[in-house]
Structures are given as C-alpha cells and as structure tokens.
Motif scaffolding. Structure first.
Motif, mmCIF file in Angstrom:
data_model
loop_
_atom_site.group_PDB
_atom_site.id
_atom_site.type_symbol
_atom_site.label_atom_id
_atom_site.label_comp_id
_atom_site.label_asym_id
_atom_site.label_seq_id
_atom_site.Cartn_x
_atom_site.Cartn_y
_atom_site.Cartn_z
ATOM 1 N N LEU A 127 0.819 -1.216 0.000
ATOM 2 C CA LEU A 127 0.000 0.000 0.000
ATOM 3 C C LEU A 127 0.850 1.262 0.000
ATOM 4 O O LEU A 127 0.423 2.308 -0.514
ATOM 5 C CB LEU A 127 -0.920 0.008 1.226
ATOM 6 N N ARG A 128 2.027 1.181 0.577
ATOM 7 C CA ARG A 128 2.857 2.374 0.692
ATOM 8 C C ARG A 128 3.285 2.901 -0.672
ATOM 9 O O ARG A 128 3.308 4.115 -0.897
ATOM 10 C CB ARG A 128 4.089 2.065 1.548
ATOM 11 N N THR A 129 3.597 1.999 -1.598
ATOM 12 C CA THR A 129 4.065 2.433 -2.915
ATOM 13 C C THR A 129 3.015 3.253 -3.663
ATOM 14 O O THR A 129 3.310 4.379 -4.095
ATOM 15 C CB THR A 129 4.504 1.222 -3.746
ATOM 16 N N PRO A 130 1.766 2.743 -3.838
ATOM 17 C CA PRO A 130 0.776 3.581 -4.535
ATOM 18 C C PRO A 130 0.403 4.840 -3.753
ATOM 19 O O PRO A 130 0.141 5.885 -4.357
ATOM 20 C CB PRO A 130 -0.431 2.651 -4.700
ATOM 21 N N LEU A 131 0.389 4.769 -2.428
ATOM 22 C CA LEU A 131 0.075 5.960 -1.643
ATOM 23 C C LEU A 131 1.152 7.028 -1.809
ATOM 24 O O LEU A 131 0.846 8.229 -1.912
ATOM 25 C CB LEU A 131 -0.097 5.593 -0.173
ATOM 26 N N LEU A 162 -5.565 4.221 -7.358
ATOM 27 C CA LEU A 162 -6.740 3.926 -6.531
ATOM 28 C C LEU A 162 -7.337 2.575 -6.908
ATOM 29 O O LEU A 162 -7.764 1.810 -6.035
ATOM 30 C CB LEU A 162 -7.786 5.026 -6.681
ATOM 31 N N GLU A 163 -7.393 2.283 -8.206
ATOM 32 C CA GLU A 163 -7.900 0.982 -8.647
ATOM 33 C C GLU A 163 -6.996 -0.135 -8.148
ATOM 34 O O GLU A 163 -7.478 -1.211 -7.762
ATOM 35 C CB GLU A 163 -7.988 0.958 -10.173
ATOM 36 N N HIS A 164 -5.702 0.107 -8.146
ATOM 37 C CA HIS A 164 -4.744 -0.887 -7.646
ATOM 38 C C HIS A 164 -4.972 -1.153 -6.156
ATOM 39 O O HIS A 164 -5.017 -2.311 -5.718
ATOM 40 C CB HIS A 164 -3.327 -0.374 -7.881
ATOM 41 N N ILE A 165 -5.153 -0.093 -5.363
ATOM 42 C CA ILE A 165 -5.402 -0.252 -3.929
ATOM 43 C C ILE A 165 -6.723 -0.965 -3.690
ATOM 44 O O ILE A 165 -6.828 -1.859 -2.842
ATOM 45 C CB ILE A 165 -5.392 1.123 -3.227
ATOM 46 N N SER A 166 -7.758 -0.581 -4.459
ATOM 47 C CA SER A 166 -9.075 -1.211 -4.305
ATOM 48 C C SER A 166 -9.003 -2.699 -4.611
ATOM 49 O O SER A 166 -9.570 -3.529 -3.877
ATOM 50 C CB SER A 166 -10.081 -0.522 -5.224
ATOM 51 N N TRP A 167 -8.281 -3.066 -5.684
ATOM 52 C CA TRP A 167 -8.148 -4.484 -6.034
ATOM 53 C C TRP A 167 -7.401 -5.241 -4.946
ATOM 54 O O TRP A 167 -7.777 -6.361 -4.572
ATOM 55 C CB TRP A 167 -7.396 -4.608 -7.360
ATOM 56 N N LEU A 168 -6.345 -4.634 -4.414
ATOM 57 C CA LEU A 168 -5.553 -5.288 -3.379
ATOM 58 C C LEU A 168 -6.393 -5.554 -2.140
ATOM 59 O O LEU A 168 -6.402 -6.670 -1.600
ATOM 60 C CB LEU A 168 -4.339 -4.422 -3.021
ATOM 61 N N VAL A 169 -7.126 -4.530 -1.679
ATOM 62 C CA VAL A 169 -7.947 -4.684 -0.472
ATOM 63 C C VAL A 169 -9.043 -5.718 -0.701
ATOM 64 O O VAL A 169 -9.297 -6.579 0.158
ATOM 65 C CB VAL A 169 -8.545 -3.327 -0.063
ATOM 66 N N SER A 295 3.704 -6.598 -10.018
ATOM 67 C CA SER A 295 3.251 -7.833 -9.371
ATOM 68 C C SER A 295 3.287 -7.698 -7.857
ATOM 69 O O SER A 295 4.231 -7.143 -7.288
ATOM 70 C CB SER A 295 4.132 -9.002 -9.820
ATOM 71 N N ILE A 296 2.235 -8.223 -7.215
ATOM 72 C CA ILE A 296 2.148 -8.196 -5.754
ATOM 73 C C ILE A 296 2.418 -9.579 -5.172
ATOM 74 O O ILE A 296 2.987 -9.709 -4.095
ATOM 75 C CB ILE A 296 0.754 -7.692 -5.316
ATOM 76 N N GLY A 297 1.995 -10.611 -5.862
ATOM 77 C CA GLY A 297 2.238 -11.959 -5.374
ATOM 78 C C GLY A 297 1.076 -12.558 -4.605
ATOM 79 O O GLY A 297 1.280 -13.367 -3.700
ATOM 80 N N ILE A 298 -0.161 -12.149 -4.944
ATOM 81 C CA ILE A 298 -1.310 -12.751 -4.268
ATOM 82 C C ILE A 298 -2.299 -13.390 -5.246
ATOM 83 O O ILE A 298 -3.213 -14.083 -4.813
ATOM 84 C CB ILE A 298 -2.066 -11.737 -3.374
ATOM 85 N N GLY A 299 -2.124 -13.156 -6.549
ATOM 86 C CA GLY A 299 -3.060 -13.723 -7.520
ATOM 87 C C GLY A 299 -3.035 -15.242 -7.525
ATOM 88 O O GLY A 299 -4.082 -15.892 -7.458
#
Length: 335
Positions: A127-131, A162-169, A295-299
């Motif tokens: 989250l820190r990177t997109p924020l 914002l879309e990236h954060i929303s998808w992650l959460v 890549s985040i590594g959760i897909g």
C-alpha cells in the motif's frame, strides 16, 4: 504425615475407626473379650493397610498436581508414559495428552501471530508504494501553471493507483474469507466451457491489444464447483500467463474429464518459471524472478485457496515444449 492434613483422608480414617469400634463393642456384647481383641486387631490392620494404599494414592495425586502447576508456569512437560495401571494412570495419561495438545496449539498460535505480522508488513509495503505515488501526483496537481493535458495525465495516474489499492484490499478480504471458511462457496454442477468463457472475458481486450491469442479447447466437460469463485481463480491463472507471454504469443486453456476428476490446463508460450520459484509460486506475496514490475504476489495464492477450498488441487511446472503450465484438478469425490 502430610495426608493427615487432607480432610478426605481424615474422614475416611475416622469412618473406618468408628466401624472397627462398633464391631468390637458388638463382639464384646455377643461373645467375649477375645472377640473384642480380634475385632480391634483386624480393624487396626485394615485401617493401617487402607492408610498405606490411600496415602500412596494421595501422594501420586499431589505429585500430579505439582507437575500440572509447573506446566502452568512453563517449567516442564508432563510425561505421558507410566508403568502403573489403574484409573490414576489413565488420568495421568489423558492429562499428558491434553498438555501436549495445548502446547501444540500454543505453538500454532504463535506461528499464526508471526505469519500475521509478516503479512501486515507485506500489505503495508504494497500500500505504501501507490500511496506515495498518489501523494507525489497530488502535490504536482497543486501547481497553478500546470497544463490541462498534464493535469489529466496525473488524474489518470491517481485513478490507476486507486484501482490498484481497491483491487488489493478486495482480494485480501476474499482471501481472509477463504481462510476463515466463511466464503459462500456453492457446490454446483457447472459447464467447463461456461467457466472458461467467464474466466477469460476480462482478458479478451487486453490480450488483443498485446497481440496475443487465447485458445480455449473445451468441449462438454463438467465439474462441481462454485462458478463465480472458480472463474476468478482460473482468471488469475490466465492473467498471469498473459503478463508473461510476449507479443504474438498464445495462452491456451484445455480441459479433460475422467471417471475420477475433471482437469483444466492453462499454458502459455512465455519463458516459463525459474526452477527455484516453482515450490513457492502459490505463497502469499511471493514474487518470482520473472515477476512483473506491478506484481504483488497474491493472484496465484488466491487461486490456490479457491481451488483447495473445493477439494481441488493445483500444480505449476514448465511445459515440455516451453512456457508455464498450470494443472488444476477437481475430483468427483474427496481424495
């Protein structure tokens, strides 16, 4: 004797003494003095034997209580093995088993805490990177001399973050539901073709823009699973293959049904996996050597959770002809 401080022990001795005295009086009234002496002697012997065996039992219980107290203070583990037989030995054994189980549960809870701590650190990092990027974009938007085109570019960049954060959460919430067993997974008889088309639908345009080809080789195969959740799991695999396939490459989804299971295979024509990454591909927040920049590594971890929650299995390997290959099996009975 420490046993004399035990009220139960004293009451038992008093009761036996009273019975012995009553027997002696009855013997004297009915017979003679020799009968009284015999009654008193036999009663004394009985009381002595009872005191010896009861004392041993109470000492064993006191020892067990001491061990339990030391266990509660983390000093030792109760030994299960014991040579004696009887109810006390069974009690010792059961308490020993319970103690070991409690120790194992405590160790598991500690491991869960460590895992949660690491997971929170990973989530914060993601989250820190997109924020940070959004804060930078916001400060740039505050400049008065900014052109309209540049302002719209920054706004689009913030929307992507914002879309990236929303998808992650959203993904993390779904994974927590699967972990807790509260996800509404339905056991429906579904068509594999319908599942494949639903999973591939969000990727049709992105793959077309990349110049990639999606091949779906599915006929009349069927499986028992939740259509929406499973489509998302298969979609994550297709997306992973798309991101690692060069322009002009192909992503293929095939199906095969046997008497035991229904198998789905997702394969691409990309570089494949590094050998060291294969055992860790489905771990949360794991990023392999070929992972993309975003890549985040959760897909893949999400896909494994969905499939495993429905008694399925998933494996990853390098295809014989090159490229990555995922093999998913949904069994027709629990194995």
């Amino acid at each position: 004797m420490r046993e004399l401080r035990n009220p139960d022990f004293c009451r038992e001795l008093g009761a036996y003494a009273a019975v012995t005295l009553a027997a002696a009086i009855a013997g004297w009234m009915a017979v003679s003095w020799p009968g009284v002496v015999a009654a008193l002697l036999s009663g004394a012997v009985f009381i002595l034997l009872h005191a010896v065996f009861t004392g041993r039992r109470y000492r064993a219980i006191a020892e067990l209580n001491g061990q339990i107290d030391r266990i509660l203070h983390g000093q030792e583990i109760l030994a299960i093995g014991h040579s004696d037989e009887g109810e006390l030995a069974i009690l010792r054994s059961e308490i020993g088993k319970m103690t070991l189980r409690l120790k194992e549960n405590a160790a598991a809870l500690q491991a869960d805490k460590l895992y949660l701590t690491r997971a929170m650190e990973d989530i914060f990092h993601q989250l820190r990177t997109p924020l940070t990027t959004m804060n930078l974009q916001l400060s740039l938007l505050a400049a008065e001399e900014l052109s309209y085109e540049r302002r719209m570019e920054l706004v689009r960049g913030m929307r992507r973050q914002l879309e990236h954060i929303s998808w992650l959460v959203e993904t993390l919430l779904k994974m927590s539901q699967l972990d807790a067993g509260t996800a509404p997974l339905h056991r429906d008889d579904i068509s594999v073709r319908e599942l494949a088309l639903r999973a591939a639908e969000p990727l049709v345009i992105p793959m077309e823009l990349r110049g990639q080809t999606l091949q779906i080789d599915v006929r009349e195969e069927r499986l028992t699973a939740d259509l929406l959740w499973t489509a998302e799991a298969i979609g994550n695999l297709l997306k992973n293959c798309m991101e690692h396939t060069p322009a002009g490459g192909t992503v293929t989804l095939t199906a095969e049904e046997t008497a035991i299971y229904t198998q789905l295979t997702v394969q691409d024509t990309g570089p494949g996996f590094e050998a060291a990454d294969i055992p860790h591909l489905f771990e949360r927040f794991y990023r392999g050597g070929n992972a993309g920049e975003g890549s985040i590594g959760i897909g893949l971890a999400m896909s494994r959770l969905v499939i495993a929650s429905q008694d399925g299995t998933i494996t990853a390997a390098n295809a014989p002809g090159g490229g990555a290959q995922f093999t998913i099996r949904f069994y027709k009975s629990v194995v």
